[in-house]
Enzyme design. Structure first.
Site, short mmCIF file in Angstrom:
data_model
loop_
_atom_site.label_atom_id
_atom_site.label_comp_id
_atom_site.label_asym_id
_atom_site.label_seq_id
_atom_site.Cartn_x
_atom_site.Cartn_y
_atom_site.Cartn_z
N ASP A 1 -2.21 -0.64 5.73
CA ASP A 1 -2.55 -0.06 7.03
C ASP A 1 -4.04 0.19 7.26
OD1 ASP A 1 -2.67 2.23 5.17
OD2 ASP A 1 -2.87 3.42 7.00
N ASP B 1 0.87 -1.18 0.00
CA ASP B 1 0.00 0.00 0.00
C ASP B 1 0.91 1.24 0.00
OD1 ASP B 1 -2.28 1.67 0.38
OD2 ASP B 1 -1.94 1.63 2.54
N PHE B 2 0.34 2.41 -0.25
CA PHE B 2 1.16 3.63 -0.28
C PHE B 2 0.95 4.49 0.96
CE2 PHE B 2 2.15 8.01 -1.45
CZ PHE B 2 3.46 7.86 -1.91
N ASP B 3 -0.21 5.15 1.06
CA ASP B 3 -0.47 6.06 2.18
C ASP B 3 -0.59 5.28 3.49
OD1 ASP B 3 -1.09 8.91 0.97
OD2 ASP B 3 -2.04 7.45 -0.35
#
Length: 287
Positions: free
Chosen positions: A215, A33-35
């Protein structure tokens, strides 16, 4: 069978199981994932950037033989590709867009409903214009209403108005899902990050170990897709999750990725003999 939700253990406590998974594998696919995972959560989404250690760790993984890297993000595909270099595969808009093998695929239903998403985002933005710090992000195939910087008193209003507008203009064609102080608006289709991860993994050789790090609530479908045969790593607290292990923050993600690029990759290439003593020269979370 997917792993049932329970509090994920700190990654250090899961090292024996992780080692066993990798020793049985012929390759590794690491999906990120990124953010909130590579990049810390910030008030202004446009300011989000991966930490330099995470940027370097992803680059190291991408250079590692036998390892494929992918980013699977809620951001639009073009957006997330600009923010992190190195991965072989990119999935945007929660998997509705997928860039792999030199081509880009878009979910056909999402493509058809893109105009409706744009109309809904425009109406929400107009109606909520008077709410300070409320931001509506149109990502073409999906939309996000950010309430992170909205006052506590105004947040229920934003959520109610958003739901009312989506119900009125989206009908059964659109749906709303919640994340970390965001509302996600998307096409009402049985598709998410987990489906994207399964598609990406299908391109890999047999016996590839799949790792997913994320997250948020939208990452749970990806954890379910990889567990229990693969490795799901939740970034954050010990709330129940389909992931089997966790790290506390994006700062600890770097330690985990570095471990997979070094020790983890060596386990795949040179599995330890059964019953042999196993040294632990490096720990993924630096705890």
């Amino acid at each position: 069978m997917s792993r049932q939700k329970s509090p994920p253990k700190p990654i250090d406590e899961r090292l024996p199981e992780i080692r066993t998974t990798l020793e049985r594998a012929a390759g590794m696919l690491v999906c990120l994932d990124f953010d909130g995972t590579l990049a810390p959560i910030v008030e202004d989404p446009d300011a989000a950037a991966p930490t330099q250690p995470n940027r370097e760790a992803v680059a190291a993984l991408a250079r590692t033989a036998g390892v494929t890297t992918a980013v699977v993000s809620g951001r639009a595909l073009a957006d997330v590709r600009e923010r992190i270099d190195g991965p072989t595969v990119y999935a945007g808009n929660h998997g509705l867009e997928l860039a792999r093998g030199g081509s880009i695929a878009v979910h056909p239903v999402a493509r058809k409903r893109a105009d409706r998403i744009q109309r809904v985002c425009s109406v929400i933005e107009t109606v909520l214009e008077s709410v300070p710090n409320c931001r509506v992000e149109n990502k073409r195939l999906t939309g996000t209403v950010h309430v992170r910087t909205v006052s506590k008193s105004a947040e229920p209003i934003v959520r109610r108005v958003t739901r009312d507008i989506v119900d009125r203009f989206g009908g059964d064609d659109l749906e709303i899902s919640s994340g970390k102080r965001i509302l996600e608006i998307g096409p009402n289709v049985p598709w998410g990050k987990g489906n994207a991860v399964e598609l990406i993994a299908a391109d890999e050789p047999p016996r590839t170990a799949v790792v997913y790090v994320g997250d948020d609530v939208t990452d749970e479908s990806a954890f379910r897709a990889v567990e229990p045969d693969g490795i799901g790593i939740r970034v954050g607290g010990d709330e129940p999750s389909s992931a089997s292990c966790r790290v506390e923050s994006p700062a600890e993600v770097e330690s985990a990725l570095s471990w997979f690029a070094s020790t983890g990759a060596k386990l795949i290439a040179h599995p330890a003999p059964t019953g042999a003593a196993r040294a632990e020269p490096t720990r993924p979370a630096g705890r």
